[in-house]
Structures are given as structure tokens and as C-alpha cells.
Motif scaffolding. Structure first.
Motif, PDB file in Angstrom:
ATOM      1  N   GLU A   1     -11.750   3.943  -4.805  1.00 49.90           N
ATOM      2  CA  GLU A   1     -12.664   5.031  -4.462  1.00 49.90           C
ATOM      3  C   GLU A   1     -12.213   6.356  -5.071  1.00 49.90           C
ATOM      4  O   GLU A   1     -13.038   7.120  -5.594  1.00 49.90           O
TER       5      GLU A   1
ATOM      6  N   ILE B   1      -6.196  -1.989 -10.552  1.00 55.07           N
ATOM      7  CA  ILE B   1      -7.397  -1.511  -9.876  1.00 55.07           C
ATOM      8  C   ILE B   1      -8.231  -0.684 -10.852  1.00 55.07           C
ATOM      9  O   ILE B   1      -7.700  -0.096 -11.804  1.00 55.07           O
TER      10      ILE B   1
ATOM     11  N   PRO C   1       0.836  -1.201   0.000  1.00 53.76           N
ATOM     12  CA  PRO C   1       0.000   0.000   0.000  1.00 53.76           C
ATOM     13  C   PRO C   1       0.865   1.243   0.000  1.00 53.76           C
ATOM     14  O   PRO C   1       1.988   1.232   0.532  1.00 53.76           O
TER      15      PRO C   1
ATOM     16  N   THR D   1      -6.825   4.995  -5.143  1.00 56.33           N
ATOM     17  CA  THR D   1      -7.498   3.764  -4.732  1.00 56.33           C
ATOM     18  C   THR D   1      -8.710   3.604  -5.637  1.00 56.33           C
ATOM     19  O   THR D   1      -9.043   4.521  -6.404  1.00 56.33           O
TER      20      THR D   1
END
Length: 303
Positions: A139, A193, A128, A137
Motif C-alpha cells: 500500500e 513486494i 514484519p 508495504t
């Protein structure tokens, strides 16, 4: 950060956007959040591998400020001399990326643009990022995709379509051929992602521009039906009926100028993405442009 185009995949600041399901053509515009919330004005995302950073930063003597640091000696200490990085992490080539701050060019003067002041930092593959604000991320991707959404700007239909008449209902409606869901997918291939943000029209709000009017329904909020339509189109013979979605003006605009009638479409915004298969709400968006409404008295003939 402007819209990079319609109907294609575009790359921007370490992030790519799939715009193939976004609004298309000239008759589209950005959705406006219905609250004070805004997407990030800046964010952190991977930009270089170790070799790419070395090639870029070896020019630090000529352009030291592009790293966000004040002088060349600080850059040498941070990226070459081991405080905390050694030789641009070349020993970790293929095992991670340098992350840097990126900015929405249209919001450089926003207070939110001050949230990303850290110099470039290294993140190992699979680790991370440090706990810095707006490190990308799923979001954050969803919020950046929100800023890329373009919605139809088609106007609601009115009858009468021109000058309105005092005490005669004006029918208002829109249909699903103009207002339909749109979405943008944002993804970072090197991190694996992604997030898809979708805007779905859910209703229409009428603001007559004056207190001398009544609304139908009284709240002025006209919901969308199961078929994606709002209101009911006027048909001949409906003059004496109250519309399911409409406005009735009670005073003429003669000698006072037009009313500023505004029909605002509300868009429900949600996102799904990596680790988030169930839609999550983002702040609703709106779009509506005021237009002049002229109202006249009904002319009668006395015999």
C-alpha cells in the motif's frame, strides 16, 4: 522525490520504479490529489545488509548525525554494544536488512516529513517490520507510485477556438489520443513486494470563471464515453445546437478583462499489488490550467 525519468526502471531510496507505462515527453505533469490527501513525505525501507551497515556506520565518529542519533556513544550502544544490537548484526549477514528512513526531497518542510524519526532498525528476512508509521508495504508502494505518475497536459479543444461570442455556445471536447491511462509500478526486490498505481481519465469539469455563463450539462461535469472521448467535436452547422459539453457566456468581457476559464480533467486512481489483485481506489487526481476567455458581443448590421 522527483520523477527519475520516463520509459525506464529507476531506483530511489530502496524502492525501484518501472516508468515504462508512465506519461512521456515534455507535455506531462504530476497529478494533483483532489482531496487534502498526499502521498507519504517519508517512509522506511531496507537499505543495508549487515556488512553494508557496518561499513557505513564505522564512520560514525566523523558523521554521527546521519543515523538520526545525537552522539557517537549512543550509536556505539545501539549498534555495537548490544542495546539492542551487537556488532551491527554481522552474525545475521544474509538473514535480513537494516531499514532506514527516506524522504521526499521536495517536501522536507511538510509536517509529514516528521513522521520518520526512528534510527535505523534491523528486520529479519520474512519478518514484519516494527509497527512504525510508513514502513514500506504494498500500500505504501502504491502511494509512492502515485507521486511518480505523470499525466498528459494536453488541453481540451474549443470551438470557437479564439474569442467567444455572447449567447453563442462554446463546444468543448477531448479525445483518447491525448488523454489515456498511465501507470507506475513500484517494487522492492529484496522483499518481493510490488504495487502498480494506474491513473485513468474519467471526465472533464468546466469552470467558466464567471457566474454570467450557463454550462452544458448544468453541473459542468462532462463524462467520458465508452470510447474514451469527452464531449463531441464541433462540426459545421452545429451553431444552433446545444453542445453535450460546453459553456455559453452571457456577458462580454469588454472593459472588464478576460474570464479565467478552466477545464479540469479528473483521473481515477487505483492500485493493485502483492496480496491485492483487485483494484483499490486511491484519491482521485485532477489536472487543469486556467486560460483567458475573451467574449465579445455579436455584431449585427441594421438596414
Amino acid at each position: 522525490m522527483g520523477n527519475a525519468g520516463h520509459g525506464k526502471i529507476s531506483a530511489l531510496a530502496g524502492i525501484q520504479f518501472d516508468l515504462t507505462k508512465n506519461g512521456k515527453g515534455r507535455e506531462t505533469g504530476a497529478v494533483t490529489p483532489a482531496s487534502d490527501w498526499t502521498p507519504p513525505a517519508c517512509w522506511y525501507a531496507p537499505k543495508y545488509d549487515a556488512e553494508g551497515a557496518a561499513r557505513e556506520f564505522l564512520g560514525y565518529d566523523r558523521s554521527p548525525n546521519h543515523t538520526g542519533m545525537e552522539d557517537a556513544e549512543a550509536i556505539r550502544n545501539r549498534y555495537i554494544k548490544g542495546h539492542p544490537y551487537t556488532n551491527f548484526n554481522l552474525a545475521k549477514q544474509g538473514k535480513g536488512y537494516w531499514w532506514t528512513a527516506f524522504y521526499d526531497d521536495s517536501r522536507l518542510t511538510d509536517p509529514g516529513a516528521d513522521d520518520c524519526t526512528d534510527p535505523p532498525f534491523w528486520v529479519d528476512t520474512g519478518a514484519p517490520p516494527p509497527p512504525v508509521k510508513n514502513a514500506v508495504t504494498p500500500e505504501i508502494l502504491a502511494q509512492l507510485a502515485y507521486a511518480q505518475i505523470r499525466i498528459p497536459q494536453g488541453k481540451a479543444s474549443f470551438n470557437p477556438s479564439g474569442t467567444q461570442i455572447v449567447n453563442v455556445p462554446t463546444w468543448v471536447w477531448m479525445d483518447r489520443t491525448t488523454f489515456h491511462p498511465v501507470s507506475v509500478r513500484a517494487f522492492v526486490p529484496v522483499l518481493g513486494i510490488e504495487a502498480t498505481t494506474t491513473a485513468t481519465p474519467v471526465g472533464l469539469h468546466i469552470d467558466p470563471g464567471t457566474q454570467d455563463a450557463t454550462l452544458s450539462p448544468p453541473s459542468g461535469d462532462c463524462p467520458m464515453d465508452a470510447h474514451g472521448n469527452v464531449g463531441t467535436p464541433y462540426v459545421t452547422g452545429d451553431d444552433g445546437n446545444n453542445p453535450p459539453c460546453g459553456v455559453t457566456y452571457l456577458r462580454s468581457t469588454q472593459n472588464r478583462g478576460p474570464y479565467r476559464l478552466k477545464a479540469t480533467v479528473t483521473w481515477k486512481i487505483t492500485w493493485t499489488g502483492t496480496g491485492q489483485p483487485t483494484p483499490v481506489a486511491l484519491p482521485d487526481g485532477t489536472f487543469g490550467a486556467p486560460q483567458d476567455a475573451y467574449v465579445r458581443e455579436q455584431q449585427t448590421v441594421n438596414r
